[in-house]
Structure formats: structure tokens, C-alpha cells
Enzyme design. Structure first.
Site, PDB file in Angstrom:
ATOM      1  N   LYS A 148      22.258  61.593   0.087  1.00 24.36           N
ATOM      2  CA  LYS A 148      21.487  62.693  -1.345  1.00 24.36           C
ATOM      3  C   LYS A 148      23.221  63.727  -1.291  1.00 24.36           C
ATOM      4  O   LYS A 148      23.294  64.172  -0.830  1.00 24.36           O
ATOM      5  CB  LYS A 148      20.751  63.095  -0.141  1.00 24.36           C
TER       6      LYS A 148
ATOM      7  N   THR B 232      20.656  59.840   8.332  1.00 24.42           N
ATOM      8  CA  THR B 232      20.757  58.294   9.247  1.00 24.42           C
ATOM      9  C   THR B 232      19.150  57.767   8.344  1.00 24.42           C
ATOM     10  O   THR B 232      18.886  58.170   7.849  1.00 24.42           O
ATOM     11  CB  THR B 232      19.799  58.873  10.139  1.00 24.42           C
ATOM     12  N   LYS B 233      19.552  56.633   8.157  1.00 23.54           N
ATOM     13  CA  LYS B 233      18.537  56.030   7.424  1.00 23.54           C
ATOM     14  C   LYS B 233      17.778  55.660   8.722  1.00 23.54           C
ATOM     15  O   LYS B 233      17.618  54.825   9.449  1.00 23.54           O
ATOM     16  CB  LYS B 233      19.290  54.903   6.646  1.00 23.54           C
TER      17      LYS B 233
ATOM     18  N   ARG C 154       7.580  55.113   6.236  1.00 22.91           N
ATOM     19  CA  ARG C 154       7.553  56.094   5.457  1.00 22.91           C
ATOM     20  C   ARG C 154       6.204  56.745   5.038  1.00 22.91           C
ATOM     21  O   ARG C 154       5.261  56.767   5.650  1.00 22.91           O
ATOM     22  CB  ARG C 154       8.060  56.001   4.117  1.00 22.91           C
TER      23      ARG C 154
ATOM     24  N   LYS D 275      12.687  48.011  13.232  1.00 25.30           N
ATOM     25  CA  LYS D 275      11.002  47.617  12.566  1.00 25.30           C
ATOM     26  C   LYS D 275      11.317  46.129  13.141  1.00 25.30           C
ATOM     27  O   LYS D 275      10.659  45.491  13.504  1.00 25.30           O
ATOM     28  CB  LYS D 275      11.435  47.437  11.405  1.00 25.30           C
TER      29      LYS D 275
ATOM     30  N   GLU E  20      10.089  59.374   8.326  1.00 25.31           N
ATOM     31  CA  GLU E  20       9.991  58.279   9.205  1.00 25.31           C
ATOM     32  C   GLU E  20       9.156  58.086  10.135  1.00 25.31           C
ATOM     33  O   GLU E  20       9.535  58.967  11.023  1.00 25.31           O
ATOM     34  CB  GLU E  20      11.416  57.390   9.144  1.00 25.31           C
TER      35      GLU E  20
ATOM     36  N   PHE F  66      12.742  64.594   7.343  1.00 27.75           N
ATOM     37  CA  PHE F  66      13.968  64.866   6.540  1.00 27.75           C
ATOM     38  C   PHE F  66      13.424  65.528   5.104  1.00 27.75           C
ATOM     39  O   PHE F  66      14.841  65.971   4.863  1.00 27.75           O
ATOM     40  CB  PHE F  66      15.352  63.636   6.191  1.00 27.75           C
TER      41      PHE F  66
ATOM     42  N   LYS G  92      20.473  54.703  -1.059  1.00 26.79           N
ATOM     43  CA  LYS G  92      20.705  54.145   0.083  1.00 26.79           C
ATOM     44  C   LYS G  92      22.060  53.069  -0.257  1.00 26.79           C
ATOM     45  O   LYS G  92      22.315  52.496  -1.106  1.00 26.79           O
ATOM     46  CB  LYS G  92      19.444  52.404   0.161  1.00 26.79           C
TER      47      LYS G  92
ATOM     48  N   LYS H  24      24.101  50.063   2.397  1.00 20.52           N
ATOM     49  CA  LYS H  24      23.804  49.139   3.242  1.00 20.52           C
ATOM     50  C   LYS H  24      25.263  48.492   3.496  1.00 20.52           C
ATOM     51  O   LYS H  24      25.993  48.437   1.889  1.00 20.52           O
ATOM     52  CB  LYS H  24      22.429  48.533   3.505  1.00 20.52           C
TER      53      LYS H  24
HETATM   54  P1  ATP Z   1      12.674  51.513  -0.706  1.00 21.09           P
HETATM   55  O1  ATP Z   1      11.074  52.243   0.323  1.00 21.09           O
HETATM   56  O2  ATP Z   1      14.123  52.001  -1.433  1.00 21.09           O
HETATM   57  O3  ATP Z   1      11.461  50.243  -1.826  1.00 21.09           O
HETATM   58  P2  ATP Z   1      12.923  49.458   1.149  1.00 21.09           P
HETATM   59  O4  ATP Z   1      11.009  49.684   1.412  1.00 21.09           O
HETATM   60  O5  ATP Z   1      12.844  47.921   1.172  1.00 21.09           O
HETATM   61  O6  ATP Z   1      13.126  49.765   0.097  1.00 21.09           O
HETATM   62  P3  ATP Z   1      14.971  50.118   1.985  1.00 21.09           P
HETATM   63  O7  ATP Z   1      15.201  50.304   1.035  1.00 21.09           O
HETATM   64  O8  ATP Z   1      15.315  50.071   3.277  1.00 21.09           O
HETATM   65  O9  ATP Z   1      13.380  50.579   2.344  1.00 21.09           O
HETATM   66  O10 ATP Z   1      14.827  51.821   2.820  1.00 21.09           O
HETATM   67  C1  ATP Z   1      14.612  52.778   1.884  1.00 21.09           C
HETATM   68  C2  ATP Z   1      13.488  53.278   2.643  1.00 21.09           C
HETATM   69  O11 ATP Z   1      14.108  54.162   3.753  1.00 21.09           O
HETATM   70  C3  ATP Z   1      12.457  54.764   2.111  1.00 21.09           C
HETATM   71  O12 ATP Z   1      11.601  54.672   1.606  1.00 21.09           O
HETATM   72  C4  ATP Z   1      12.385  55.666   3.313  1.00 21.09           C
HETATM   73  O13 ATP Z   1      11.312  55.140   3.966  1.00 21.09           O
HETATM   74  C5  ATP Z   1      13.532  55.164   4.646  1.00 21.09           C
HETATM   75  N1  ATP Z   1      14.282  56.437   5.495  1.00 21.09           N
HETATM   76  C6  ATP Z   1      14.987  55.930   6.125  1.00 21.09           C
HETATM   77  N2  ATP Z   1      15.746  57.788   6.561  1.00 21.09           N
HETATM   78  C7  ATP Z   1      15.455  58.163   5.270  1.00 21.09           C
HETATM   79  C8  ATP Z   1      16.287  59.359   5.123  1.00 21.09           C
HETATM   80  N3  ATP Z   1      16.983  60.062   5.362  1.00 21.09           N
HETATM   81  N4  ATP Z   1      15.066  60.147   3.710  1.00 21.09           N
HETATM   82  C9  ATP Z   1      14.953  58.988   2.517  1.00 21.09           C
HETATM   83  N5  ATP Z   1      14.713  58.014   3.075  1.00 21.09           N
HETATM   84  C10 ATP Z   1      14.628  57.446   4.554  1.00 21.09           C
END
Ligand code: ATP
Length: 608
Positions: A425, A265-266, A271, A338, A324, A360, A443, A445
Site C-alpha cells: 500500500k 499481511t494478506k 472482506r 480459505k 478480513e 487493516f 496485490k 502473489k
Molecule cells: P479482489 O478481492 O481483489 O477482487 P479476490 O477476491 O480474488 O480479488 P484476492 O486477489 O485473493 O481476492 O485478494 C484481494 C483481497 O484480499 C481483498 O479483497 C481483501 O478482501 C483481502 N485482503 C487481505 N488482507 C488484506 C489487507 N491487508 N489489505 C487489503 N485487503 C486485504
């Protein structure tokens, strides 16, 4: 006592001579490694009572890789200047053969092959004028080189002369040769920087590339068995967490080496790394900022620590967790997105939302570091770490998958739940702080391409109940487009089903709207379908649990990646990765998209 204060400079030069003479890369490395191993052995015996000593291989390393040296200011000495010093110190007549050799070292001379190599030319000149054996230690040589550098910069010629004289009187001609190369910052021993780094430590080159500091490479990577990712991670000091690489769906299988991977899950929050040692907690953000004051340094303070402290298993003394921090709405029992505009890092105590930590990963447990264990082993430790608490402490789940199709299904479900994507992962991946590319974390999307598809405004015509905890709530909506009446100005009388979209509990306005729809829902019995103005495809595919008369309903704005063919809806097409953006309470039920407009949109999308 520093090791460099004991090791004779001669030993270093003999090693360099050996590397120079050895044939082939491997043999050259072997010669260097023997020297290094002896140094390390000696280091360990000298410092056995002081494992945190600052002493390191650096004094030798800066002489072996002088081109990487950044601490000593530039000598500003070129061959010609050095030649003049030698001539003066050795008392050579200016036009004597030796003096000319030094001054015109570039000219072809008797000693073939040496022409152009000042150090080699100097060696011949100095051979009979220097002691047979040198008497300086590595530390003394460094001190003298420091003195040359600073005095030369200060234009203190007399001091430079004195230091060179001291070096000349206490080193052999062979040592002089290497010294000159060290001053000229080019050793010419047939082993390059990468080779030296590789022998020193598997992470040396990486660390040097980011820090540009030989001193740091030598102190931090003193132990060849301790990897860089473990060094960065220690209790109560911040480090940059591992990141995910954004990748198109098509690339997932290849990135995962066509092996099994995890789909996680994202979470949509901030973070945060949790460090815990008994009753003491610290929280660091991705940039290393300390948020302990917000989440709580002890079980009696903060927006999180008091609620989770007792859920850790009794065997857990110290740990570092990666996860997170999200906002949880206890009324709707859901995680806020968010986009719903709140800041979990600065949440007021009287907020309706509570802080929830979604874990996680684990990097340390009771002093043992896990950065070098593969993810599949790390998550095993996570399972036995704590008892999750609803709305406070959540254990991230993962699904095993192998194909792109499974990723698409999971992504669809995630979008349904109003999540923005997935994290994929590689189970064999190790934890590398601050690493993104090639980290083994991806990631994904939905590929919403701006301009490829407009948002659509459709009318809600049906609802589906959720599963489990949400079985009493409508979790998804069935949406339709209108069949435009042929008489201008007349309201549409027929609607074609078009897509299914997650209701998104996280939207506050939608929650309120849900209340508005509530009195008008009527059960949709698939065996005895009601007579309505909503048109379904044959077989009542995607029939809802409840339906609503469009006149009593609402218009919602939906964003999607693209329009795709589908026989599940009356329109013959549907939306890929539909996402409910907002409730259009500024629009009336009959302002919804028409079949005609949908057709235009399809044609446009095809044309692009
Ligand atoms: P990034 O953090 O990669 O620079 P960003 O701030 O735009 O980019 P996203 O692209 O939306 O963020 O997604 C990445 C972020 O998702 C990670 O930095 C982490 O904080 C978050 N995240 C959420 N769930 C998870 C997960 N299960 N494992 C790793 N990261 C996760």
C-alpha cells in the site's frame, strides 16, 4: 421552498450568454462559477434549518447539460417541427420571409454565421415578437418543458402548442434561443460537459459516469468541499470497500512512485466492514450484504461481537473498520486458509474454529470521516483503537519497504507461512470505495504459471523449529530428492537436499502427519553432523535442527513458481516460492522425485 422556484430563468440565460461570449476556457468557467456560487449561497440561506433537504442545483443543471438529462422523456421535436409550431403560434404567413427563414434555417441567409443554427435564426425572427424581459422561473420552465415532452409523446398537439405559447409569451428572444438549444439538447456555449462538471465538483464527472444521473450528482455533491469517497461512507450503511490491483513484482516500485511503501499481511478470509456505535454493531460484506446476524448486533450475541466489545478503548464511541474475517484454530494457534473449506460467514456454534477479525483500516471514528486522510494517518488512529485479543481481534501489521528485493523477501516469508501473497500500500493513498486501478493498493502473489512447472513430490528429511510462540513446533521442513539406484528395482540409498518449505499449520492432515513424524525426529548437531544418507552441500548449508531417516518419513507435494540456481542445497538448485500443497500418503518414501527427474524438469523449464 426550492431555489429553482425563485431564480428567474433570465438569470440562467444571461449566464449562458456570458459563457458563450467569454474568451478562453478559464473565463468561461469563471462566468459559470459565479452563477453557481450565488446559487449555493442562496441555497444555504433558504435551507439553513434543513441541511438534509433534497433541493439542489439539478433544475438548473438539467438545462445546462440537457444532453445528460435522463429523467425527462425525449421531446421528439426536431427543428422543422418547432418551426411549424412557431409559424402557427405567431400567425406567420407560410411564405412570409420570417416563416421561410425558420423553415429553411439551414440555407445561408443575410445573418451570416447563423445559417444552420436554428436557435440563432429563431432569435432574429422572435426578436420583435417576444417580451423584452422574461418572467418565468427556472422551475416554471422545467414544468413547461415537462409538459411539452409528455404531451408530445402522447401526441397531444394542442397541449404542446399551449406550452410553447406560454413559453413564447413569457420569455425574451434571447431566452428563447437558449430554450431551443435546451430542447435540441445542444447548448453550443463553448464549454463542454467535462468543463461544467469540473466547476461543479471535482468528483462530478466520476459520479455521473457510474450513475448516469444528473440528479444524483447534484444532490450528493451539493457541497463542493465534501468528496465523493466520504459521502459513500456513513455509519450503518453498506459501501463497497477499496480493492487491490494485481501487479507483477517488477511493477511494484513504479506503482509506489519509487517511494517508501507498506507491506501488509494478506489475510485469507472474507472482506468485512465493521460499523459500531456504542453497543450496536453491524457487519457488511464486500457486496454490501448484511452479516450482522452471524457476527452479532450487540455484545451479547453473535460469533464475534461478544468477544471484542470490551477491547475498544474508552474514547471509541462510533467507528467503521475495514478488515478480513478469518477462521482461527485455537489448538494450533493459527489462521485457517480459505482452501481448508469452511465458511466463516456461516460457521456453526460448535465449530472447532473461532471467528477472528483482522483489522487493516479505519474509515470513521466518533463521527469524523477519514476517507480523505492518507493511509499513514489512518493507521495511526488504528493503533490507539483497541487492545488486540488473541484469536479474536487482530491488528494488521505493516512493514516499511522501498525495493523489489524487500518485496521478494517478504513474499518468501509469506509463502513460508502458507499465505497466498502480500498487500502493498502507498502510505499517501486515500480510501476510495470500490476503486481498484490506481487506488494505491497492490496485490502481489507468486507468479505460479500453470504448465511452467509441475508440482514435485519430495521427501521430508529435516525440520526447523519456529520462532517465538512456535519455538516448540517444527515450522519448516527440509526436503530432498532421491538419487536413483543404478540397479533397477532397488530403492534409493542416497538423498540430496533440495528445498525448504513452510510446514503450514493450517493443513489439518499435515498436523496429523506431524504427529506421525514426531517419534522419529533426531537432533541434528551442526558441529558434529550425524552420519546419514542425506547429502548436504559443503558447509552443511541449510542444516536442519532435527533430521529424519527418509525411510520413516513422508512424501509431500510442493508447488512452486520456478526452479532457480542455489548453492544452499546439494542439488545446486531450489524452488522459488515453494508452497506445500498436500501430504502424499498414497506414496511410499522411495516414490519420491529423483535427481534425474529433477534434471529433466530443469531442462524443460529452461526450454519454455
Ligand atoms: P479482489 O478481492 O481483489 O477482487 P479476490 O477476491 O480474488 O480479488 P484476492 O486477489 O485473493 O481476492 O485478494 C484481494 C483481497 O484480499 C481483498 O479483497 C481483501 O478482501 C483481502 N485482503 C487481505 N488482507 C488484506 C489487507 N491487508 N489489505 C487489503 N485487503 C486485504
Amino acid at each position: 421552498m426550492a431555489v429553482a422556484a425563485t431564480v428567474p430563468f433570465t438569470h440562467l440565460c444571461t449566464m449562458l450568454e456570458g459563457v458563450d461570449r467569454a474568451k478562453g476556457k478559464d473565463n468561461k468557467k469563471k462566468v459559470f462559477k459565479e452563477f453557481l456560487d450565488k446559487w449555493r449561497e442562496f441555497h444555504n440561506s433558504v435551507h439553513k434549518d434543513d441541511p438534509n433537504t433534497e433541493d439542489s442545483f439539478y433544475p438548473a443543471m438539467r438545462l445546462i447539460l440537457p444532453q445528460c438529462e435522463r429523467e425527462r422523456i425525449a421531446y421528439g421535436i426536431k427543428e422543422f417541427t418547432l418551426a411549424k409550431y412557431y409559424i402557427e403560434i405567431l400567425g406567420l404567413a407560410k411564405d412570409s420571409p420570417d416563416a421561410l427563414k425558420l423553415l429553411k434555417y439551414r440555407a445561408p441567409s443575410h445573418a451570416k454565421g447563423e445559417a444552420g443554427d436554428f436557435a440563432a435564426v429563431a432569435y432574429f425572427v422572435l426578436k420583435n415578437r417576444c417580451p423584452e424581459k422574461g418572467s418565468l422561473t427556472i422551475q416554471e420552465v422545467n414544468d413547461l418543458l415537462d409538459s411539452i415532452a409528455t404531451n408530445n409523446a402522447a401526441k397531444n398537439k394542442e397541449e404542446v402548442r399551449r406550452s410553447i405559447l406560454k413559453l413564447l409569451r413569457s420569455t425574451s428572444a434571447m431566452e428563447q434561443k437558449w430554450l431551443i438549444r435546451m430542447i435540441m439538447k445542444e447548448l453550443k456555449m463553448g464549454m463542454n460537459q467535462a468543463g461544467v462538471f469540473a466547476v461543479f465538483h471535482p468528483d462530478a464527472e466520476d459520479l455521473f459516469n457510474v450513475t448516469n444521473s444528473l440528479a444524483k450528482v447534484c444532490t450528493d455533491l451539493r457541497d463542493p468541499h465534501v468528496r465523493l469517497n466520504e459521502i459513500a461512507i456513513s455509519l450503518f450503511s453498506p459501501f463497497k470497500p477499496m480493492l487491490g490491483q494485481r501487479i507483477p513484482l517488477d511493477g511494484v516500485e513504479k506503482e509506489m512512485h519509487h517511494e517508501m511503501f507498506y507491506i501488509e499481511t494478506k489475510f485469507d478470509g472474507e472482506r468485512m466492514l465493521l460499523h459500531k456505535d456504542g453497543d450496536t454493531y453491524k457487519y457488511f460484506s464486500r457486496s454490501g450484504k448484511d452479516y450482522t446476524h452471524q457476527f452479532g448486533a450487540h455484545p451479547l450475541e453473535g460469533s464475534l461481537t461478544p468477544y471484542i466489545h470490551n477491547s475498544f478503548a474508552s474514547h471509541v464511541k462510533s467507528c467503521i473498520l475495514d478488515g478480513e474475517m478469518v477462521g482461527y484454530n485455537p489448538q494450533t494457534k493459527s489462521i485457517m486458509s480459505k482452501g481448508d473449506k469452511f465458511d466463516i460467514k456461516n460457521m456453526a456454534e460448535d465449530s472447532d474454529l473461532q471467528t477472528m477479525y483482522c483489522v487493516f483500516d479505519i474509515l470513521l471514528l466518533n463521527g469524523q470521516k477519514f476517507a480523505n486522510s492518507p493511509l499513514r494517518e489512518r493507521v495511526d488512529y488504528l493503533d490507539k483503537l483497541f487492545t488486540p485479543i488473541e484469536g479474536r481481534l487482530f491488528l494488521g501489521d505493516r512493514k516499511e519497504a522501498r525495493t523489489k528485493a524487500e518485496v521478494i523477501d517478504a513474499l518468501n516469508e509469506a509463502i513460508d507461512r502458507r499465505e497466498e501473497g502480500l498487500v502493498i500500500k502507498y502510505p499517501g493513498s486515500k480510501y476510495a470505495p470500490d476503486k481498484r486501478k490506481g487506488s494505491g493498493w497492490l496485490k502481489v502473489k507468486p507468479e505460479y504459471v500453470d504448465g511452467l512447472m509441475d508440482q514435485v513430490d519430495v521427501v521430508i528429511v529435516g525440520g526447523y523449529f519456529g520462532k517465538g510462540r512456535r519455538s516448540h513446533m517444527i515450522s519448516h521442513f527440509l526436503c530432498a530428492v532421491a538419487v536413483q539406484s543404478t540397479t533397477p528395482g532397488e530403492k534409493p540409498a542416497l538423498f540430496h537436499t533440495f528445498c525448504r518449505v513452510g510446514s503450514g499449520y493450517t493443513l489439518k492432515e499435515l498436523y496429523q502427519m506431524g504427529q506421525k513424524l514426531h517419534p522419529h525426529w533426531r537432533v541434528f548437531d551442526k558441529k558434529k553432523p550425524p552420519k546419514t544418507n542425506i547429502m548436504f552441500p559443503s558447509g552443511y548449508k541449510e542444516a536442519p535442527d532435527v533430521w529424519i531417516d527418509p525411510e520413516q518419513s513422508l512424501i509431500v507435494q510442493i508447488k512452486a513458481a520456478e526452479i532457480i540456481e542455489s548453492d544452499k542445497f546439494k542439488t545446486g538448485c531450489t524452488l522459488r516460492f515453494p508452497r506445500l500443497e498436500k501430504v502424499r500418503d498414497d506414496k511410499e518414501w522411495f516414490d519420491c522425485m529423483t535427481l534425474e527427474e529433477l534434471d529433466d524438469m530443469r531442462k524443460n523449464a529452461e526450454g519454455k
